[in-house]
Write a protein that holds these residues in place. Structure first.
Motif, PDB file in Angstrom:
ATOM      1  N   ALA A  47      -3.482  -6.293  -6.630  1.00 42.44           N
ATOM      2  CA  ALA A  47      -4.355  -5.004  -6.697  1.00 42.44           C
ATOM      3  C   ALA A  47      -4.354  -4.211  -5.310  1.00 42.44           C
ATOM      4  O   ALA A  47      -4.473  -2.878  -5.510  1.00 42.44           O
ATOM      5  CB  ALA A  47      -5.588  -5.528  -7.370  1.00 42.44           C
ATOM      6  N   LEU A  48      -4.504  -5.059  -4.099  1.00 42.10           N
ATOM      7  CA  LEU A  48      -4.820  -4.166  -3.026  1.00 42.10           C
ATOM      8  C   LEU A  48      -3.195  -3.409  -2.689  1.00 42.10           C
ATOM      9  O   LEU A  48      -3.501  -2.160  -2.137  1.00 42.10           O
ATOM     10  CB  LEU A  48      -5.065  -5.075  -1.882  1.00 42.10           C
ATOM     11  CG  LEU A  48      -6.314  -5.605  -1.916  1.00 42.10           C
ATOM     12  CD1 LEU A  48      -6.733  -6.794  -0.800  1.00 42.10           C
ATOM     13  CD2 LEU A  48      -7.564  -4.689  -1.686  1.00 42.10           C
ATOM     14  N   VAL A  49      -2.236  -4.080  -2.781  1.00 41.11           N
ATOM     15  CA  VAL A  49      -0.880  -3.366  -2.564  1.00 41.11           C
ATOM     16  C   VAL A  49      -0.848  -2.232  -3.449  1.00 41.11           C
ATOM     17  O   VAL A  49      -0.185  -1.181  -2.997  1.00 41.11           O
ATOM     18  CB  VAL A  49       0.198  -4.453  -2.818  1.00 41.11           C
ATOM     19  CG1 VAL A  49       1.422  -3.691  -2.712  1.00 41.11           C
ATOM     20  CG2 VAL A  49       0.078  -5.529  -1.689  1.00 41.11           C
ATOM     21  N   ALA A  50      -1.407  -2.510  -4.623  1.00 42.26           N
ATOM     22  CA  ALA A  50      -0.999  -1.228  -5.774  1.00 42.26           C
ATOM     23  C   ALA A  50      -2.253  -0.060  -5.015  1.00 42.26           C
ATOM     24  O   ALA A  50      -1.442   1.278  -5.386  1.00 42.26           O
ATOM     25  CB  ALA A  50      -1.781  -1.689  -7.018  1.00 42.26           C
ATOM     26  N   GLN A  51      -3.316  -0.150  -4.921  1.00 43.75           N
ATOM     27  CA  GLN A  51      -4.057   0.917  -4.110  1.00 43.75           C
ATOM     28  C   GLN A  51      -3.438   1.584  -2.826  1.00 43.75           C
ATOM     29  O   GLN A  51      -3.383   2.844  -2.853  1.00 43.75           O
ATOM     30  CB  GLN A  51      -5.120   0.254  -3.618  1.00 43.75           C
ATOM     31  CG  GLN A  51      -6.187  -0.400  -4.719  1.00 43.75           C
ATOM     32  CD  GLN A  51      -6.410   0.585  -5.948  1.00 43.75           C
ATOM     33  OE1 GLN A  51      -7.004   1.628  -5.686  1.00 43.75           O
ATOM     34  NE2 GLN A  51      -6.115   0.057  -7.046  1.00 43.75           N
ATOM     35  N   ALA A  52      -2.482   0.856  -2.073  1.00 41.50           N
ATOM     36  CA  ALA A  52      -1.941   1.371  -0.975  1.00 41.50           C
ATOM     37  C   ALA A  52      -0.747   2.250  -1.388  1.00 41.50           C
ATOM     38  O   ALA A  52      -0.361   3.183  -0.910  1.00 41.50           O
ATOM     39  CB  ALA A  52      -1.826   0.424  -0.123  1.00 41.50           C
ATOM     40  N   CYS A  53      -0.137   1.665  -2.391  1.00 42.42           N
ATOM     41  CA  CYS A  53       1.036   2.133  -2.937  1.00 42.42           C
ATOM     42  C   CYS A  53       0.718   3.590  -4.058  1.00 42.42           C
ATOM     43  O   CYS A  53       1.437   4.693  -3.581  1.00 42.42           O
ATOM     44  CB  CYS A  53       1.897   1.329  -3.958  1.00 42.42           C
ATOM     45  SG  CYS A  53       2.674   0.105  -3.242  1.00 42.42           S
ATOM     46  N   HIS A  54      -0.270   3.738  -4.620  1.00 37.32           N
ATOM     47  CA  HIS A  54      -1.034   4.877  -5.396  1.00 37.32           C
ATOM     48  C   HIS A  54      -1.060   5.952  -4.081  1.00 37.32           C
ATOM     49  O   HIS A  54      -0.862   7.090  -4.302  1.00 37.32           O
ATOM     50  CB  HIS A  54      -2.208   4.660  -5.993  1.00 37.32           C
ATOM     51  CG  HIS A  54      -2.086   3.802  -7.250  1.00 37.32           C
ATOM     52  ND1 HIS A  54      -1.097   3.524  -7.896  1.00 37.32           N
ATOM     53  CD2 HIS A  54      -2.795   2.849  -7.585  1.00 37.32           C
ATOM     54  CE1 HIS A  54      -1.053   2.747  -8.922  1.00 37.32           C
ATOM     55  NE2 HIS A  54      -2.342   2.036  -8.708  1.00 37.32           N
TER      56      HIS A  54
END
Length: 145
Positions: free
Chosen positions: A46-53
């Protein structure tokens, strides 16, 4: 747009062939550290996804800037630096400072909760933005734990 990217890529290659050092561009991200800890305890994905977004949004919103075009024109040379903010207040204060200083960035808000999770700058030469980011450490979350 493709012609402009091609011309920027040609310019970078010409500089490299002539011995000139092309300008190194970096995309900085500042991710909330507290989201990985209790009471939030978000999983690593979920954290990685936030950075990617945030990174994707910043690149898209500033796609016409010459630095972004140059950054995307040399995919194998992309540089990203992920820093950590201790909490949402600190992240929002940084966003306000960047806004006041006219530094192009995106503050990613996770929906539907409307939670500020990450800031991504468009690609910049590090000398132009490091004064605003020097107080933040490299992100060292429990992603590999």
């Amino acid at each position: 747009m493709h012609r402009r990217v091609d011309s920027i890529v040609r310019m970078i290659r010409k500089m490299a062939a002539s011995g000139e050092e092309p300008q190194i561009l970096v995309q900085y991200l500042v991710l909330r550290k507290d989201l990985s800890q209790a009471p939030f305890s978000w999983p690593a994905g979920a954290l990685v996804a936030q950075a990617c977004h945030a990174a994707t949004a910043a690149l898209h919103l500033h796609r016409d800037h010459p630095h972004t075009a140059a950054y995307l024109g040399e995919l194998e040379r992309m540089r990203k630096v992920v820093l950590e903010a201790p909490d949402e207040t600190t992240l929002k204060e940084l966003a306000e400072t960047l806004q006041q200083k006219n530094i192009d960035h995106t503050l990613w808000l996770e929906q539907p909760e409307n939670i500020a999770t990450c800031i991504a700058l468009r690609p910049y030469p590090k000398e132009e933005v490091n004064q605003y980011l020097k107080k933040f450490r490299l992100f060292k979350g429990p992603l590999l734990a």
